[in-house]
Design a protein around this motif. Structure first.
Motif, PDB file in Angstrom:
ATOM      1  N   ASP A 159      21.192  -6.843   5.281  1.00  0.00           N
ATOM      2  CA  ASP A 159      20.027  -6.510   6.100  1.00  0.00           C
ATOM      3  C   ASP A 159      19.756  -5.008   6.112  1.00  0.00           C
ATOM      4  OD1 ASP A 159      17.979  -7.182   8.197  1.00  0.00           O
ATOM      5  OD2 ASP A 159      19.276  -5.879   9.391  1.00  0.00           O
ATOM      6  N   LEU A 160      20.797  -4.204   6.248  1.00  0.00           N
ATOM      7  CA  LEU A 160      20.646  -2.747   6.237  1.00  0.00           C
ATOM      8  C   LEU A 160      20.129  -2.272   4.883  1.00  0.00           C
ATOM      9  CD1 LEU A 160      21.026   0.074   7.450  1.00  0.00           C
ATOM     10  CD2 LEU A 160      23.436  -0.036   6.769  1.00  0.00           C
ATOM     11  N   VAL A 161      20.705  -2.788   3.815  1.00  0.00           N
ATOM     12  CA  VAL A 161      20.283  -2.395   2.458  1.00  0.00           C
ATOM     13  C   VAL A 161      18.821  -2.761   2.238  1.00  0.00           C
ATOM     14  CG1 VAL A 161      20.663  -2.804  -0.009  1.00  0.00           C
ATOM     15  CG2 VAL A 161      22.617  -2.519   1.526  1.00  0.00           C
ATOM     16  N   ASP A 162      18.424  -3.950   2.675  1.00  0.00           N
ATOM     17  CA  ASP A 162      17.028  -4.375   2.518  1.00  0.00           C
ATOM     18  C   ASP A 162      16.079  -3.439   3.265  1.00  0.00           C
ATOM     19  OD1 ASP A 162      17.986  -6.461   1.044  1.00  0.00           O
ATOM     20  OD2 ASP A 162      17.597  -8.015   2.542  1.00  0.00           O
ATOM     21  N   ARG A 163      16.471  -3.024   4.464  1.00  0.00           N
ATOM     22  CA  ARG A 163      15.611  -2.127   5.247  1.00  0.00           C
ATOM     23  C   ARG A 163      15.478  -0.767   4.574  1.00  0.00           C
ATOM     24  NH1 ARG A 163      18.796  -3.692   9.688  1.00  0.00           N
ATOM     25  NH2 ARG A 163      19.377  -1.520  10.073  1.00  0.00           N
ATOM     26  N   VAL A 164      16.554  -0.271   3.992  1.00  0.00           N
ATOM     27  CA  VAL A 164      16.502   1.014   3.282  1.00  0.00           C
ATOM     28  C   VAL A 164      15.591   0.902   2.063  1.00  0.00           C
ATOM     29  CG1 VAL A 164      17.831   2.735   2.008  1.00  0.00           C
ATOM     30  CG2 VAL A 164      18.781   1.729   4.090  1.00  0.00           C
ATOM     31  N   LEU A 165      15.713  -0.196   1.327  1.00  0.00           N
ATOM     32  CA  LEU A 165      14.858  -0.402   0.152  1.00  0.00           C
ATOM     33  C   LEU A 165      13.382  -0.450   0.534  1.00  0.00           C
ATOM     34  CD1 LEU A 165      17.009  -3.010  -1.814  1.00  0.00           C
ATOM     35  CD2 LEU A 165      16.480  -0.676  -2.551  1.00  0.00           C
ATOM     36  N   LYS A 166      13.087  -1.044   1.693  1.00  0.00           N
ATOM     37  CA  LYS A 166      11.698  -1.097   2.162  1.00  0.00           C
ATOM     38  C   LYS A 166      11.178   0.296   2.496  1.00  0.00           C
ATOM     39  CE  LYS A 166      11.832  -5.815   3.975  1.00  0.00           C
ATOM     40  NZ  LYS A 166      11.840  -6.658   5.205  1.00  0.00           N
ATOM     41  N   ILE A 167      12.025   1.114   3.124  1.00  0.00           N
ATOM     42  CA  ILE A 167      11.614   2.492   3.446  1.00  0.00           C
ATOM     43  C   ILE A 167      11.356   3.284   2.162  1.00  0.00           C
ATOM     44  CG2 ILE A 167      12.380   4.687   4.452  1.00  0.00           C
ATOM     45  CD1 ILE A 167      13.903   3.047   6.549  1.00  0.00           C
ATOM     46  N   LEU A 168      12.185   3.045   1.152  1.00  0.00           N
ATOM     47  CA  LEU A 168      12.069   3.775  -0.120  1.00  0.00           C
ATOM     48  C   LEU A 168      11.059   3.143  -1.076  1.00  0.00           C
ATOM     49  CD1 LEU A 168      15.871   4.451  -0.772  1.00  0.00           C
ATOM     50  CD2 LEU A 168      14.160   6.135  -0.062  1.00  0.00           C
ATOM     51  N   TRP A 169      10.304   2.179  -0.592  1.00  0.00           N
ATOM     52  CA  TRP A 169       9.391   1.415  -1.439  1.00  0.00           C
ATOM     53  C   TRP A 169       8.477   2.316  -2.270  1.00  0.00           C
ATOM     54  CZ3 TRP A 169       8.385  -2.974  -3.635  1.00  0.00           C
ATOM     55  CH2 TRP A 169       7.080  -3.262  -4.052  1.00  0.00           C
ATOM     56  N   ASN A 170       7.931   3.364  -1.649  1.00  0.00           N
ATOM     57  CA  ASN A 170       7.007   4.244  -2.361  1.00  0.00           C
ATOM     58  C   ASN A 170       7.699   5.380  -3.105  1.00  0.00           C
ATOM     59  OD1 ASN A 170       4.438   3.045  -1.998  1.00  0.00           O
ATOM     60  ND2 ASN A 170       4.451   3.685   0.139  1.00  0.00           N
ATOM     61  N   HIS A 171       9.006   5.258  -3.272  1.00  0.00           N
ATOM     62  CA  HIS A 171       9.728   6.164  -4.178  1.00  0.00           C
ATOM     63  C   HIS A 171      10.618   5.272  -5.030  1.00  0.00           C
ATOM     64  CE1 HIS A 171      11.685   9.391  -6.060  1.00  0.00           C
ATOM     65  NE2 HIS A 171      11.573  10.286  -5.100  1.00  0.00           N
ATOM     66  N   GLY A 172       9.977   4.541  -5.948  1.00  0.00           N
ATOM     67  CA  GLY A 172      10.668   3.540  -6.755  1.00  0.00           C
ATOM     68  C   GLY A 172      11.925   4.016  -7.452  1.00  0.00           C
ATOM     69  N   ALA A 184      21.238 -11.773  -2.585  1.00  0.00           N
ATOM     70  CA  ALA A 184      20.059 -12.165  -3.373  1.00  0.00           C
ATOM     71  C   ALA A 184      18.798 -11.461  -2.875  1.00  0.00           C
ATOM     72  CB  ALA A 184      19.884 -13.677  -3.306  1.00  0.00           C
ATOM     73  N   SER A 185      18.677 -11.286  -1.554  1.00  0.00           N
ATOM     74  CA  SER A 185      17.478 -10.640  -0.993  1.00  0.00           C
ATOM     75  C   SER A 185      17.329  -9.203  -1.499  1.00  0.00           C
ATOM     76  CB  SER A 185      17.533 -10.661   0.528  1.00  0.00           C
ATOM     77  OG  SER A 185      18.685  -9.981   1.002  1.00  0.00           O
ATOM     78  N   SER A 186      18.454  -8.491  -1.621  1.00  0.00           N
ATOM     79  CA  SER A 186      18.400  -7.108  -2.105  1.00  0.00           C
ATOM     80  C   SER A 186      18.033  -7.072  -3.583  1.00  0.00           C
ATOM     81  CB  SER A 186      19.741  -6.411  -1.875  1.00  0.00           C
ATOM     82  OG  SER A 186      20.092  -6.426  -0.514  1.00  0.00           O
ATOM     83  N   PHE A 187      18.548  -8.028  -4.343  1.00  0.00           N
ATOM     84  CA  PHE A 187      18.156  -8.118  -5.753  1.00  0.00           C
ATOM     85  C   PHE A 187      16.655  -8.362  -5.869  1.00  0.00           C
ATOM     86  CE2 PHE A 187      22.618  -8.581  -7.069  1.00  0.00           C
ATOM     87  CZ  PHE A 187      22.590  -7.943  -8.310  1.00  0.00           C
ATOM     88  N   ASP A 188      16.123  -9.230  -5.018  1.00  0.00           N
ATOM     89  CA  ASP A 188      14.684  -9.505  -5.063  1.00  0.00           C
ATOM     90  C   ASP A 188      13.869  -8.245  -4.779  1.00  0.00           C
ATOM     91  OD1 ASP A 188      14.889 -12.154  -5.787  1.00  0.00           O
ATOM     92  OD2 ASP A 188      14.743 -12.932  -3.738  1.00  0.00           O
ATOM     93  N   HIS A 189      14.315  -7.437  -3.805  1.00  0.00           N
ATOM     94  CA  HIS A 189      13.628  -6.169  -3.525  1.00  0.00           C
ATOM     95  C   HIS A 189      13.677  -5.251  -4.746  1.00  0.00           C
ATOM     96  CE1 HIS A 189      12.500  -6.563   0.637  1.00  0.00           C
ATOM     97  NE2 HIS A 189      13.717  -6.901   1.002  1.00  0.00           N
ATOM     98  N   ALA A 190      14.839  -5.168  -5.376  1.00  0.00           N
ATOM     99  CA  ALA A 190      14.995  -4.296  -6.546  1.00  0.00           C
ATOM    100  C   ALA A 190      14.130  -4.790  -7.711  1.00  0.00           C
ATOM    101  CB  ALA A 190      16.461  -4.234  -6.957  1.00  0.00           C
ATOM    102  N   VAL A 191      14.083  -6.093  -7.912  1.00  0.00           N
ATOM    103  CA  VAL A 191      13.236  -6.681  -8.957  1.00  0.00           C
ATOM    104  C   VAL A 191      11.769  -6.328  -8.699  1.00  0.00           C
ATOM    105  CG1 VAL A 191      12.323  -8.890  -9.820  1.00  0.00           C
ATOM    106  CG2 VAL A 191      14.788  -8.544  -9.629  1.00  0.00           C
ATOM    107  N   ASP A 192      11.357  -6.435  -7.437  1.00  0.00           N
ATOM    108  CA  ASP A 192       9.974  -6.125  -7.065  1.00  0.00           C
ATOM    109  C   ASP A 192       9.648  -4.660  -7.352  1.00  0.00           C
ATOM    110  OD1 ASP A 192       7.473  -6.705  -6.116  1.00  0.00           O
ATOM    111  OD2 ASP A 192       8.011  -6.557  -4.003  1.00  0.00           O
ATOM    112  N   ILE A 193      10.567  -3.773  -7.005  1.00  0.00           N
ATOM    113  CA  ILE A 193      10.341  -2.340  -7.230  1.00  0.00           C
ATOM    114  C   ILE A 193      10.285  -2.033  -8.725  1.00  0.00           C
ATOM    115  CG2 ILE A 193      11.375  -0.039  -6.958  1.00  0.00           C
ATOM    116  CD1 ILE A 193      12.483  -1.146  -4.218  1.00  0.00           C
ATOM    117  N   ALA A 194      11.194  -2.617  -9.492  1.00  0.00           N
ATOM    118  CA  ALA A 194      11.177  -2.410 -10.950  1.00  0.00           C
ATOM    119  C   ALA A 194       9.877  -2.933 -11.546  1.00  0.00           C
ATOM    120  CB  ALA A 194      12.373  -3.110 -11.582  1.00  0.00           C
ATOM    121  N   GLY A 195       9.395  -4.065 -11.032  1.00  0.00           N
ATOM    122  CA  GLY A 195       8.126  -4.612 -11.516  1.00  0.00           C
ATOM    123  C   GLY A 195       6.961  -3.705 -11.196  1.00  0.00           C
ATOM    124  N   ARG A 196       6.969  -3.130  -9.986  1.00  0.00           N
ATOM    125  CA  ARG A 196       5.884  -2.208  -9.624  1.00  0.00           C
ATOM    126  C   ARG A 196       5.887  -0.980 -10.518  1.00  0.00           C
ATOM    127  NH1 ARG A 196       5.182   2.240  -6.819  1.00  0.00           N
ATOM    128  NH2 ARG A 196       7.269   2.361  -5.933  1.00  0.00           N
TER     129      ARG A 196
END
Length: 490
Positions: free
Chosen positions: A66-79, A99-111
């Motif tokens: 949960d903490l990692v996911d929240r950090v990834l969301k904050i860093l969303w605009n700095h891929g 798995a949720s953190s991997f999904d965030h990372a996949v989304d960022i890499a895709g962007r």
């Protein structure tokens, strides 16, 4: 201007200008500490990639998904930094990504359109038996469609089983939805829906998605055909179906048809819900029928249907666009009196309305007021204010607002940079061209890919104002980004 240019938010400009003065007075209260996710995001932005793994290993926090996911969301605009954080933490001795953190990372890499990293992450998920799952493929197909590769997205959908993820009705509906929301409903219809609806046993959700797709491109007759086909196949339309068609009529400017459809819904004793009323209020308002919008708003309360925050947001937007902003503020205050909690959309709509009529000070007051409602300004809020300040040629003020974003862990997005870079050409000053160049470098560092037009415009501005050395640095950056004009050679 040069002072502001040097302070522009960048990983390289993180050192304080003055050293803090040590003080042992116990009467001085300590400043409030930021939440752990914000503190970690700030640490990641300031830490060099080569030392980040070691820094995170020593960081005094209990790492959780949960903490990692929240950090990834904050860093969303700095891929790039977000992916560095994910990769560095992947080497942590006591923590393993979920798995949720991997999904965030996949989304960022895709962007970032970093497809090599994207598929490496997918392979790693499979190795660790964390997926990929249907949600992962929903993210991937959406990113390919957003990048203008819809055919590739369809191929990926049909290759899901090769990655250990079986296609089923929900994944079929997802790929339809991704295509339809990108206004590629004809492709969805011809290549998927008509061919495979039998195989996947298309349900009401499938037909709703297709109806919405036709409505998005203002082809309501095709949406009505979908409704008829549903009935032929023994599927009963839901309130979602009717609301989609109602919104489609308003979107297409078919106000009489929309009102007639709404009356038919009432005549057939449909359980008209808050979404229906919100659609009618917004539809009439955007068409300039503000009195009718108000009448329907009052009618819904009389019918025992309570407005939602979304209803108030729609009504406030209508008043800002088609009536006057003071009435919108009155509706906002009414909303508060009745116990509704405004969200970021409420504030953004109102702030945009105030900015549009030149009441910038009042808009800034509402930005401060957001914090009192535990609703921090987001990147859209800042973009609205920055855009209108730039339009008013208040360049220094716009850069000050841009600088303030750092204090609330709100990273700028592509629109933020494009707005500011365009504004730097209003006064055609040499200092402004330097700021434009620094903004361009910063946006590339953050993983955004500027258009060729933006690169060339900044280059021309720097050359014309005598900043040849800086222009050459931009030219080298342009070459690395694959945005080098054919006429120029390094």
């Amino acid at each position: 201007m040069l002072i502001l240019a040097n302070r522009l938010w960048s990983p390289r400009s993180t050192k304080p200008l003055l050293k803090p003065i040590s003080c042992n007075l116990t009467t001085i209260a300590s400043p409030p500490q930021p939440p752990p996710d914000a503190a970690i995001a700030d640490l990641v932005l300031k830490t060099d990639s080569q030392t980040l793994t070691r820094t995170l290993e020593k960081y005094p926090v209990e790492w959780t998904p949960d903490l990692v996911d929240r950090v990834l969301k904050i860093l969303w605009n700095h891929g790039p930094k977000a992916l560095q954080f994910f990769k560095s933490l992947d080497h942590h001795l006591t923590y393993a990504h979920a798995a949720s953190s991997f999904d965030h990372a996949v989304d960022i890499a895709g962007r970032l359109r970093d497809y090599k990293t994207l598929w490496t992450l997918v392979a790693r998920m499979r190795t660790r038996r964390l997926g990929p799952n249907p949600k992962t493929f929903s993210i991937i197909t959406e990113r390919y469609v957003a990048a203008g590769k819809p055919d590739r997205a369809i191929k990926i959908f049909f290759s899901m089983h090769e990655h250990g993820c079986v296609q089923e009705l929900n994944s079929f509906n997802t790929i339809l939805d991704v295509l339809c929301k990108s206004k590629r409903v004809e492709m969805a219809d011809n290549k998927l829906f008509r061919v495979f609806r039998g195989r996947f046993r298309a349900d009401t959700v499938s037909y709703n998605i297709m109806a919405n797709g036709w409505c998005l491109i203002k082809r309501t007759p095709k949406a009505l055909e979908v409704l008829k086909e549903m009935a032929k196949r023994g599927l009963n339309p839901t309130m979602t179906t009717y609301n989609i068609l109602l919104k489609g009529f308003f979107r297409a400017g078919q106000i009489k048809e929309a009102w007639g459809f709404f009356l038919q819904m009432k005549k057939r004793k449909c359980e008209i819900d808050v979404v229906t009323y919100t659609t009618v209020v917004h539809g009439f308002g955007i068409a300039g029928e503000v009195r009718k919008a108000r009448r329907v708003f009052d009618e819904m309360i009389g019918e025992g249907v309570l407005p939602s925050v979304a209803t108030y947001n729609a009504f406030i937007q209508v008043l800002c666009k088609k009536d006057n902003v003071d009435n919108a503020i009155s509706a906002f205050e009414e909303m508060l009196r009745k116990g509704y909690m405004p969200n970021s959309t409420t504030y953004n709509v109102l702030i945009r309305g105030l900015c549009h009529v030149g009441r910038m000070e009042k808009a800034m007051e509402f930005m401060e007021r957001m914090k009192d409602d535990e609703c921090e300004p987001n990147v859209q809020t800042y973009n609205v204010v920055i855009r209108y300040l730039c339009d008013a040629e208040e360049i220094e003020k716009s850069l000050n607002v841009f600088e303030k974003m750092r204090d609330v862990n709100c990273l700028p997005n592509l629109d933020t940079y494009n707005i500011l870079i365009s504004a730097m050409f209003v006064r055609k000053k040499s200092d402004d061209m330097l700021v434009a160049g620094k903004l361009l470098i910063e946006m590339v560092e953050r993983g955004f890919l500027p258009r060729k037009f933006t690169f060339n415009r900044v280059l021309d501005g720097l050359f014309l104002t005598g900043n040849q050395d800086f222009a050459k640095e931009i030219l080298r950056l342009q070459s690395r980004c694959g945005r080098l004009p054919r006429r120029l050679k390094l």
